[in-house]
Design a protein around this motif. Structure first.
Motif, PDB file in Angstrom:
ATOM      1  N   THR A 127       0.843  -1.190   0.000  1.00  0.00           N
ATOM      2  CA  THR A 127       0.000   0.000   0.000  1.00  0.00           C
ATOM      3  C   THR A 127       0.880   1.242   0.000  1.00  0.00           C
ATOM      4  O   THR A 127       2.045   1.200   0.386  1.00  0.00           O
ATOM      5  N   ALA A 128       0.305   2.351  -0.403  1.00  0.00           N
ATOM      6  CA  ALA A 128       1.038   3.608  -0.483  1.00  0.00           C
ATOM      7  C   ALA A 128       1.386   4.121   0.908  1.00  0.00           C
ATOM      8  O   ALA A 128       0.636   3.911   1.863  1.00  0.00           O
ATOM      9  N   THR A 137       4.276   5.065  -3.692  1.00  0.00           N
ATOM     10  CA  THR A 137       3.916   3.681  -3.988  1.00  0.00           C
ATOM     11  C   THR A 137       5.103   2.990  -4.648  1.00  0.00           C
ATOM     12  O   THR A 137       5.647   3.496  -5.636  1.00  0.00           O
ATOM     13  N   CYS A 154       9.957   3.385  -7.598  1.00  0.00           N
ATOM     14  CA  CYS A 154       8.756   3.813  -6.884  1.00  0.00           C
ATOM     15  C   CYS A 154       8.200   5.033  -7.597  1.00  0.00           C
ATOM     16  O   CYS A 154       8.874   5.647  -8.403  1.00  0.00           O
TER      17      CYS A 154
END
Length: 165
Positions: A127-128, A137, A154
């Motif tokens: 998850t972010a 993320t 990312c």
């Protein structure tokens, strides 16, 4: 958004009021020797002419102190000698402020940063991770043309204020 390439993979990004320094490789020109100096040639440099090129090849465009000024987060896509300063003892980030949070791709890299004295090491997961109004993320990627070197990427995107963690 303001993006400033420092050199190689080192980039400073100002986005949504936060300053990110991505892959903070701040060694002085030639300070790390060359690929021939790395025991066992672990990076398998295919071109022997390139093996003797000093790392880094170029000087920083401004003093490291200026590059580091006001940084809110470090993002290290992966631990390689051209993405973060590496010492012979295995520690990383000698010139970095150890109180600034560092976001890393996995627990293996996280352990290296913790052992190097960083106080806030954040492993990017499924998850972010929220950094104010910005979320980070992790996106899987491959690095290397001869032999893939693993995950290393990312993305940064604006996040709605009500979704902050």
């Amino acid at each position: 958004m303001e993006i400033k390439q420092i050199r190689n993979a080192t980039i400073r990004v100002l986005y949504a009021g936060k300053t990110f320094l991505i892959d903070p490789w701040l060694a002085e020109k030639g300070q790390m020797g060359c690929f021939l100096d790395i025991p066992g040639n672990p990076f398998h440099v295919p071109d022997t002419a390139k093996e003797g090129i000093p790392m880094p090849m170029c000087a920083l465009p401004e003093p490291a102190e200026e590059i580091l000024k006001g940084v809110d987060y470090y993002i290290v896509t992966h631990i390689h000698p051209d993405h973060v300063d590496m010492a012979p003892d295995g520690t990383v980030g000698r010139m970095l402020d150890k109180t600034v949070p560092v976001l890393v791709q996995n627990e293996t890299d996280g352990k290296v940063f913790r052992e190097s004295g960083f106080e806030q090491v954040l492993v990017l997961g499924e998850t972010a991770y929220a950094c104010g109004d910005v979320s980070i993320t992790r996106t899987p990627a491959l690095h290397g043309v001869i032999e893939p070197c693993g995950e290393c990427s990312c993305t940064v995107r604006k996040q709605a204020t009500e979704n902050k963690r």
